[in-house]
Write a protein that holds these residues in place. Structure first.
Motif, PDB file in Angstrom:
ATOM      1  N   MET A  74       0.836  -1.186   0.000  1.00 24.73           N
ATOM      2  CA  MET A  74       0.000   0.000   0.000  1.00 24.73           C
ATOM      3  C   MET A  74       0.876   1.243   0.000  1.00 24.73           C
ATOM      4  O   MET A  74       1.952   1.265   0.582  1.00 24.73           O
ATOM      5  CB  MET A  74      -0.914   0.023   1.231  1.00 24.73           C
ATOM      6  CG  MET A  74      -1.947   1.128   1.204  1.00 24.73           C
ATOM      7  SD  MET A  74      -3.042   1.083   2.643  1.00 24.73           S
ATOM      8  CE  MET A  74      -2.006   1.821   3.898  1.00 24.73           C
ATOM      9  N   THR A  75       0.424   2.276  -0.659  1.00 23.75           N
ATOM     10  CA  THR A  75       1.121   3.549  -0.667  1.00 23.75           C
ATOM     11  C   THR A  75       0.205   4.615  -0.077  1.00 23.75           C
ATOM     12  O   THR A  75      -0.962   4.357   0.225  1.00 23.75           O
ATOM     13  CB  THR A  75       1.510   3.953  -2.101  1.00 23.75           C
ATOM     14  OG1 THR A  75       0.324   4.031  -2.907  1.00 23.75           O
ATOM     15  CG2 THR A  75       2.453   2.935  -2.714  1.00 23.75           C
ATOM     16  N   ILE A  76       0.725   5.821   0.090  1.00 22.79           N
ATOM     17  CA  ILE A  76      -0.078   6.925   0.610  1.00 22.79           C
ATOM     18  C   ILE A  76      -0.714   7.643  -0.563  1.00 22.79           C
ATOM     19  O   ILE A  76      -0.013   8.210  -1.406  1.00 22.79           O
ATOM     20  CB  ILE A  76       0.780   7.875   1.458  1.00 22.79           C
ATOM     21  CG1 ILE A  76       1.274   7.137   2.708  1.00 22.79           C
ATOM     22  CG2 ILE A  76       0.002   9.124   1.839  1.00 22.79           C
ATOM     23  CD1 ILE A  76       2.166   7.941   3.600  1.00 22.79           C
ATOM     24  N   GLY A  77      -2.027   7.630  -0.617  1.00 20.95           N
ATOM     25  CA  GLY A  77      -2.739   8.167  -1.773  1.00 20.95           C
ATOM     26  C   GLY A  77      -3.444   9.479  -1.535  1.00 20.95           C
ATOM     27  O   GLY A  77      -4.232   9.918  -2.372  1.00 20.95           O
ATOM     28  N   HIS A  78      -3.180  10.126  -0.417  1.00 20.92           N
ATOM     29  CA  HIS A  78      -3.882  11.375  -0.123  1.00 20.92           C
ATOM     30  C   HIS A  78      -2.991  12.311   0.666  1.00 20.92           C
ATOM     31  O   HIS A  78      -1.982  11.904   1.238  1.00 20.92           O
ATOM     32  CB  HIS A  78      -5.154  11.083   0.681  1.00 20.92           C
ATOM     33  CG  HIS A  78      -4.877  10.406   1.990  1.00 20.92           C
ATOM     34  ND1 HIS A  78      -4.677   9.041   2.085  1.00 20.92           N
ATOM     35  CD2 HIS A  78      -4.711  10.901   3.250  1.00 20.92           C
ATOM     36  CE1 HIS A  78      -4.437   8.725   3.340  1.00 20.92           C
ATOM     37  NE2 HIS A  78      -4.436   9.828   4.074  1.00 20.92           N
ATOM     38  N   HIS A  79      -3.375  13.582   0.689  1.00 17.65           N
ATOM     39  CA  HIS A  79      -2.657  14.575   1.468  1.00 17.65           C
ATOM     40  C   HIS A  79      -3.293  14.715   2.856  1.00 17.65           C
ATOM     41  O   HIS A  79      -4.407  14.227   3.100  1.00 17.65           O
ATOM     42  CB  HIS A  79      -2.693  15.936   0.760  1.00 17.65           C
ATOM     43  CG  HIS A  79      -1.971  15.954  -0.540  1.00 17.65           C
ATOM     44  ND1 HIS A  79      -2.584  16.272  -1.736  1.00 17.65           N
ATOM     45  CD2 HIS A  79      -0.672  15.672  -0.853  1.00 17.65           C
ATOM     46  CE1 HIS A  79      -1.708  16.201  -2.721  1.00 17.65           C
ATOM     47  NE2 HIS A  79      -0.541  15.839  -2.216  1.00 17.65           N
ATOM     48  N   LEU A  80      -2.580  15.366   3.746  1.00 21.75           N
ATOM     49  CA  LEU A  80      -3.151  15.675   5.052  1.00 21.75           C
ATOM     50  C   LEU A  80      -4.401  16.524   4.872  1.00 21.75           C
ATOM     51  O   LEU A  80      -4.431  17.432   4.032  1.00 21.75           O
ATOM     52  CB  LEU A  80      -2.148  16.466   5.899  1.00 21.75           C
ATOM     53  CG  LEU A  80      -0.852  15.780   6.311  1.00 21.75           C
ATOM     54  CD1 LEU A  80       0.003  16.757   7.107  1.00 21.75           C
ATOM     55  CD2 LEU A  80      -1.123  14.542   7.132  1.00 21.75           C
ATOM     56  N   ASP A  81      -5.429  16.217   5.657  1.00 22.05           N
ATOM     57  CA  ASP A  81      -6.623  17.056   5.597  1.00 22.05           C
ATOM     58  C   ASP A  81      -6.713  18.017   6.774  1.00 22.05           C
ATOM     59  O   ASP A  81      -7.582  18.891   6.798  1.00 22.05           O
ATOM     60  CB  ASP A  81      -7.901  16.202   5.507  1.00 22.05           C
ATOM     61  CG  ASP A  81      -8.019  15.202   6.640  1.00 22.05           C
ATOM     62  OD1 ASP A  81      -7.307  15.341   7.658  1.00 22.05           O
ATOM     63  OD2 ASP A  81      -8.822  14.263   6.517  1.00 22.05           O
ATOM     64  N   ALA A  82      -5.787  17.885   7.730  1.00 16.90           N
ATOM     65  CA  ALA A  82      -5.774  18.792   8.874  1.00 16.90           C
ATOM     66  C   ALA A  82      -4.414  18.701   9.569  1.00 16.90           C
ATOM     67  O   ALA A  82      -3.697  17.710   9.443  1.00 16.90           O
ATOM     68  CB  ALA A  82      -6.893  18.445   9.858  1.00 16.90           C
ATOM     69  N   LEU A  83      -4.077  19.749  10.298  1.00 18.23           N
ATOM     70  CA  LEU A  83      -2.879  19.759  11.130  1.00 18.23           C
ATOM     71  C   LEU A  83      -3.104  20.759  12.256  1.00 18.23           C
ATOM     72  O   LEU A  83      -3.574  21.870  12.022  1.00 18.23           O
ATOM     73  CB  LEU A  83      -1.642  20.162  10.310  1.00 18.23           C
ATOM     74  CG  LEU A  83      -0.303  20.157  11.075  1.00 18.23           C
ATOM     75  CD1 LEU A  83       0.081  18.731  11.474  1.00 18.23           C
ATOM     76  CD2 LEU A  83       0.814  20.780  10.220  1.00 18.23           C
ATOM     77  N   HIS A  84      -2.797  20.347  13.469  1.00 18.00           N
ATOM     78  CA  HIS A  84      -2.957  21.196  14.657  1.00 18.00           C
ATOM     79  C   HIS A  84      -4.423  21.583  14.865  1.00 18.00           C
ATOM     80  O   HIS A  84      -4.732  22.677  15.331  1.00 18.00           O
ATOM     81  CB  HIS A  84      -2.095  22.454  14.509  1.00 18.00           C
ATOM     82  CG  HIS A  84      -1.827  23.160  15.802  1.00 18.00           C
ATOM     83  ND1 HIS A  84      -1.240  22.556  16.889  1.00 18.00           N
ATOM     84  CD2 HIS A  84      -2.093  24.448  16.189  1.00 18.00           C
ATOM     85  CE1 HIS A  84      -1.130  23.432  17.873  1.00 18.00           C
ATOM     86  NE2 HIS A  84      -1.644  24.574  17.484  1.00 18.00           N
ATOM     87  N   GLY A  85      -5.310  20.665  14.467  1.00 17.46           N
ATOM     88  CA  GLY A  85      -6.732  20.911  14.636  1.00 17.46           C
ATOM     89  C   GLY A  85      -7.309  21.887  13.640  1.00 17.46           C
ATOM     90  O   GLY A  85      -8.476  22.315  13.782  1.00 17.46           O
ATOM     91  N   LEU A  86      -6.560  22.223  12.610  1.00 11.99           N
ATOM     92  CA  LEU A  86      -7.011  23.181  11.599  1.00 11.99           C
ATOM     93  C   LEU A  86      -7.117  22.491  10.245  1.00 11.99           C
ATOM     94  O   LEU A  86      -6.254  21.683   9.891  1.00 11.99           O
ATOM     95  CB  LEU A  86      -6.026  24.353  11.491  1.00 11.99           C
ATOM     96  CG  LEU A  86      -5.823  25.182  12.765  1.00 11.99           C
ATOM     97  CD1 LEU A  86      -4.681  26.167  12.570  1.00 11.99           C
ATOM     98  CD2 LEU A  86      -7.105  25.909  13.134  1.00 11.99           C
ATOM     99  N   PRO A  87      -8.157  22.790   9.464  1.00 11.04           N
ATOM    100  CA  PRO A  87      -8.301  22.156   8.147  1.00 11.04           C
ATOM    101  C   PRO A  87      -7.208  22.618   7.199  1.00 11.04           C
ATOM    102  O   PRO A  87      -6.802  23.786   7.202  1.00 11.04           O
ATOM    103  CB  PRO A  87      -9.683  22.652   7.674  1.00 11.04           C
ATOM    104  CG  PRO A  87      -9.888  23.952   8.399  1.00 11.04           C
ATOM    105  CD  PRO A  87      -9.235  23.766   9.741  1.00 11.04           C
ATOM    106  N   ALA A  88      -6.725  21.691   6.385  1.00 12.09           N
ATOM    107  CA  ALA A  88      -5.672  22.021   5.428  1.00 12.09           C
ATOM    108  C   ALA A  88      -6.241  22.831   4.272  1.00 12.09           C
ATOM    109  O   ALA A  88      -7.339  22.560   3.775  1.00 12.09           O
ATOM    110  CB  ALA A  88      -5.021  20.745   4.906  1.00 12.09           C
TER     111      ALA A  88
END
Length: 318
Positions: A1-15
């Motif tokens: 399996m590979t990573i197929g998506h980006h982060l959708d949030a960081l530090h409780g904030l939407p990307a």
């Protein structure tokens, strides 16, 4: 399996991805999102440092709390040195920055084990108030031991984590760290650590506030589980995560035969190679005590050769 998506949030904030050259960003409060800055991957478009300079000119960076570094040009061949240098040089422009993730690339941009990193610790020296640091990619990654008083979360995602990095993390004084997530990976992609390299982490001596520990995506997951079974740090954990790796009955039995785990809020073992009797034993031991147990087998499948050799795989490799 590979990573197929980006982060959708960081530090409780939407990307929110800062638009490419020639496009205006929609009205967004600088402290309301995790800004994702990315460069061109394969063509001769805008490189990452130019995109970052444009971002700094367009956004009130004094209010930015969370920043995601996306793809830089030819990350499979070029390390993150220019990115690290640009971020450290801009330290005075980001007084509110509390979260930073370096290498948010999906597989079509660069496979996780091909992402070239460098020494990322200058970021922690430049941002003494940083609370969250995430890194994706282990090739060329360095993390010499350091001290940082504010860091609460450290995540390093790799297909193979160098032993030198494991030892650097273990040798660091991180008194505020609550969450540690290391993807140990496989030797094929540079994951050459051994259980002994984890001992400083498992002792918990330099991590007095650690509550969530993840040692996962490992080909040696059985040996990791056996080491964790007697680790002093476990007594203070709320979440233990040994997921994504090659965990078999041997490792699960060693874990259950070790110190009690009934104080945990959650034990995450998803993507595993346990037999049904061991799955039931884990459930019977922990669920009556109120421990949430994730035993989703996911995509863990064995390949058997005609000679009886059985192949098992970590969840995220190449």
């Amino acid at each position: 399996m590979t990573i197929g998506h980006h982060l959708d949030a960081l530090h409780g904030l939407p990307a929110y991805t800062f638009p490419g050259a020639g496009h205006k960003p929609r009205p967004v409060e600088p402290d309301a999102v995790a800004w994702r800055v990315t460069g061109s991957v394969y063509d001769r478009g805008e490189n990452w440092t130019d995109a970052f300079a444009r971002f700094c000119a367009a956004v009130d960076t004094t209010r930015v709390r969370s920043l995601i570094v996306g793809a830089w040009e030819e990350a499979y061949d070029t390390d993150s040195s220019a990115v690290i240098e640009a971020l450290t040089a801009a330290r005075d422009r980001f007084p509110a920055l509390r979260a930073l993730f370096v290498g948010d690339m999906a597989a079509e941009e660069c496979e996780i084990s091909w992402i070239n990193q460098t020494d990322v610790t200058p970021l922690l020296a430049a941002y003494p108030r940083l609370e969250e640091l995430g890194v994706r990619g282990g090739s060329g990654l360095r993390f010499p031991a350091l001290s940082h008083g504010a860091l609460r979360s450290l995540v390093i995602e790799t297909g193979g984590l160098p032993a030198e990095v494991v030892r650097g993390v273990g040798g660091s004084d991180l008194p505020a760290l609550v969450h540690l997530d290391l993807w140990l990976g496989t030797p094929e992609y540079g994951g050459d650590s051994a259980p002994a390299d984890l001992e400083p982490i498992l002792s918990g001596a330099r991590l007095p506030n650690l509550r969530r520990l993840a040692l996962r995506n490992s080909e040696m997951q059985d040996a990791v589980a056996a080491a964790v079974a007697s680790a002093p740090v476990v007594a203070r954990l709320e979440v233990l995560d040994l997921s994504l790796g090659v965990l078999t009955d041997e490792g699960a039995a060693a874990l259950l035969d070790g110190q009690p785990l009934t104080h945990l809020g959650k034990l995450d073992l998803h993507h595993h190679y346990l037999s049904e009797p061991l799955v039931e034993r884990v459930r019977r031991t922990l669920e009556p005590a109120g421990v949430e147990v994730d035993l989703d087998r996911g995509h863990a499948e064995e390949d058997a050769e005609d000679d009886g050799t059985v192949w098992r795989y970590v969840a995220v490799g190449e």
